[in-house]
Write an enzyme that holds these catalytic residues in place. Structure first.
Site, mmCIF file in Angstrom:
data_model
loop_
_atom_site.group_PDB
_atom_site.id
_atom_site.type_symbol
_atom_site.label_atom_id
_atom_site.label_comp_id
_atom_site.label_asym_id
_atom_site.label_seq_id
_atom_site.Cartn_x
_atom_site.Cartn_y
_atom_site.Cartn_z
ATOM 1 N N TYR A 156 23.730 -15.717 10.562
ATOM 2 C CA TYR A 156 22.926 -16.298 9.467
ATOM 3 C C TYR A 156 21.705 -17.024 10.032
ATOM 4 C CZ TYR A 156 22.022 -19.104 5.240
ATOM 5 O OH TYR A 156 21.446 -19.692 4.149
ATOM 6 N N LYS A 160 17.750 -16.208 9.453
ATOM 7 C CA LYS A 160 16.847 -17.176 8.827
ATOM 8 C C LYS A 160 15.712 -17.568 9.767
ATOM 9 C CE LYS A 160 18.883 -17.361 4.850
ATOM 10 N NZ LYS A 160 18.190 -16.856 3.656
HETATM 11 P P1 NAP Z 1 24.325 -17.603 -3.997
HETATM 12 O O1 NAP Z 1 24.621 -18.629 -5.032
HETATM 13 O O2 NAP Z 1 25.433 -17.024 -3.205
HETATM 14 O O3 NAP Z 1 23.467 -16.435 -4.672
HETATM 15 C C1 NAP Z 1 23.051 -15.359 -3.879
HETATM 16 C C2 NAP Z 1 22.166 -14.448 -4.689
HETATM 17 O O4 NAP Z 1 21.756 -13.357 -3.855
HETATM 18 C C3 NAP Z 1 22.864 -13.850 -5.891
HETATM 19 O O5 NAP Z 1 21.960 -13.786 -6.970
HETATM 20 C C4 NAP Z 1 23.221 -12.441 -5.406
HETATM 21 O O6 NAP Z 1 23.268 -11.478 -6.452
HETATM 22 C C5 NAP Z 1 22.057 -12.135 -4.510
HETATM 23 N N1 NAP Z 1 22.323 -11.088 -3.542
HETATM 24 C C6 NAP Z 1 23.296 -11.037 -2.597
HETATM 25 N N2 NAP Z 1 23.220 -9.891 -1.905
HETATM 26 C C7 NAP Z 1 22.161 -9.203 -2.403
HETATM 27 C C8 NAP Z 1 21.573 -7.955 -2.101
HETATM 28 N N3 NAP Z 1 22.048 -7.158 -1.122
HETATM 29 N N4 NAP Z 1 20.500 -7.540 -2.841
HETATM 30 C C9 NAP Z 1 20.020 -8.327 -3.841
HETATM 31 N N5 NAP Z 1 20.546 -9.517 -4.170
HETATM 32 C C10 NAP Z 1 21.604 -9.946 -3.450
HETATM 33 O O7 NAP Z 1 23.315 -18.195 -2.887
HETATM 34 P P2 NAP Z 1 22.346 -19.470 -2.940
HETATM 35 O O8 NAP Z 1 23.061 -20.611 -2.391
HETATM 36 O O9 NAP Z 1 21.694 -19.558 -4.264
HETATM 37 O O10 NAP Z 1 21.287 -19.018 -1.835
HETATM 38 C C11 NAP Z 1 20.078 -18.380 -2.173
HETATM 39 C C12 NAP Z 1 19.228 -18.273 -0.907
HETATM 40 O O11 NAP Z 1 19.022 -19.582 -0.366
HETATM 41 C C13 NAP Z 1 19.895 -17.456 0.196
HETATM 42 O O12 NAP Z 1 18.922 -16.739 0.911
HETATM 43 C C14 NAP Z 1 20.495 -18.528 1.091
HETATM 44 O O13 NAP Z 1 20.658 -18.073 2.397
HETATM 45 C C15 NAP Z 1 19.438 -19.606 0.985
HETATM 46 N N6 NAP Z 1 19.950 -20.944 1.302
HETATM 47 C C16 NAP Z 1 20.967 -21.517 0.607
HETATM 48 C C17 NAP Z 1 21.407 -22.775 0.960
HETATM 49 C C18 NAP Z 1 22.524 -23.480 0.241
HETATM 50 O O14 NAP Z 1 22.938 -24.557 0.697
HETATM 51 N N7 NAP Z 1 23.014 -22.952 -0.862
HETATM 52 C C19 NAP Z 1 20.824 -23.448 2.044
HETATM 53 C C20 NAP Z 1 19.794 -22.832 2.733
HETATM 54 C C21 NAP Z 1 19.362 -21.580 2.352
HETATM 55 P P3 NAP Z 1 24.697 -11.087 -7.165
HETATM 56 O O15 NAP Z 1 25.152 -12.344 -7.839
HETATM 57 O O16 NAP Z 1 24.350 -10.004 -8.111
HETATM 58 O O17 NAP Z 1 25.586 -10.664 -6.042
#
Ligand code: NAP
Length: 248
Positions: A156, A160
């Site tokens: 991951y 990133k």
């Molecule tokens: P999440 O709640 O797990 O949601 C992930 C999203 O990505 C969902 O809408 C999912 O769609 C979609 N997705 C997964 N695989 C995909 C693919 N192959 N093609 C298209 N869409 C796909 O994640 P989140 O926490 O909101 O994170 C969103 C972004 O922020 C990610 O890049 C994550 O790495 C980054 N981030 C998150 C955090 C945190 O603390 N949450 C921190 C730093 C960075 P489906 O629902 O249809 O599967």
């Protein structure tokens, strides 16, 4: 007139968590939004309904962004449905955490494929129409893991950190075309992705966050909306942490 009126945005992984909040915030600021999802069609449709309730147009579009053909078809579908593409938010992301010694090659490949190659795939498809428009905003959602590393996140964190190199290279290549490319690097944000952390770990992590709390998806959405706006016209190639001070 709202700041993003007349603009069309594509948010990958817009069905849940940060992507959902970004889609809603861009719509609140006037944009028409294409909400991409991979598996959860109902969740994406719900985001579309919420955007429509704000009086904006929205469309839900399925695609696995890790697949180059599907990513290209996704961008083509946005152009077909909305006529243009101004703002691309590469937000889709997954985790497959494990210590390096236990990490399977398949875990490495899956994470790099969605998180890094996915952004390459959609950007490659989006850049040509943006060049024709002489306008574009690309915002890649990285992570503090990409800045600091994280135990159990070799795949991951590499994906990133890779997004940051991709962003800076694209920012240099596309600056003359009036396309800006920036990174937002969230810290610990309350979404499905972090819901699995147990409460004692959360408590320990909180101690490292100067602002003393986990972030919300809305905290991240505000930063993304700013970078998508006219006010950010002279900002390109930056990494903006939204992490309560964690990475400083
Ligand atoms: P999440 O709640 O797990 O949601 C992930 C999203 O990505 C969902 O809408 C999912 O769609 C979609 N997705 C997964 N695989 C995909 C693919 N192959 N093609 C298209 N869409 C796909 O994640 P989140 O926490 O909101 O994170 C969103 C972004 O922020 C990610 O890049 C994550 O790495 C980054 N981030 C998150 C955090 C945190 O603390 N949450 C921190 C730093 C960075 P489906 O629902 O249809 O599967």
């Amino acid at each position: 007139m709202l700041a993003l009126e007349g603009k069309v945005a594509l948010v990958t992984g817009g069905s849940r968590g940060i992507g959902r909040a970004v889609a809603l915030e861009l719509a609140r600021r006037g944009a028409e939004v294409a909400v991409n999802y991979a598996h959860h069609a109902e969740a994406a449709q719900q985001v579309v309904a919420e955007i429509e309730a704000l009086g904006r147009r929205a469309v839900a579009l399925p695609a696995d962004v890790g697949d180059a053909e599907q990513a290209a078809a996704l961008v083509a579908a946005v152009l077909d449905a909305c006529g243009r593409l101004d703002i691309l938010v590469n937000n889709a992301g997954i985790v497959r955490d494990n210590l390096l010694l236990r990490m399977q090659e398949s875990d490495w490949d899956a994470v790099l494929r969605v998180n890094l190659k996915g952004a390459f795939n959609t950007s490659k498809a989006a850049v040509r129409p943006m060049m024709r428009q002489h306008f574009g905003r690309i915002i890649n959602i990285s992570s503090v893991s990409g800045l600091m590393g994280q135990v159990g996140q070799a795949n991951y964190a590499a994906s990133k950190a890779g997004l940051i190199g991709l962003t800076k290279s694209m920012a240099r290549e596309l600056a003359a075309r009036h396309i800006t490319v920036n990174v937002v690097a969230p810290g610990f944000i309350m979404t499905d992705m972090t819901a699995a952390l147990d409460e004692s770990l959360r408590e320990r992590l909180r101690e490292f966050i100067p602002l003393g709390r986990f972030g919300t998806a809305e905290d991240v959405a505000g930063a993304v909306a700013f970078l998508a706006s006219e006010e950010a016209a002279y900002i390109t190639g930056v990494v903006l942490p939204v992490d309560g001070g964690l990475s400083m």
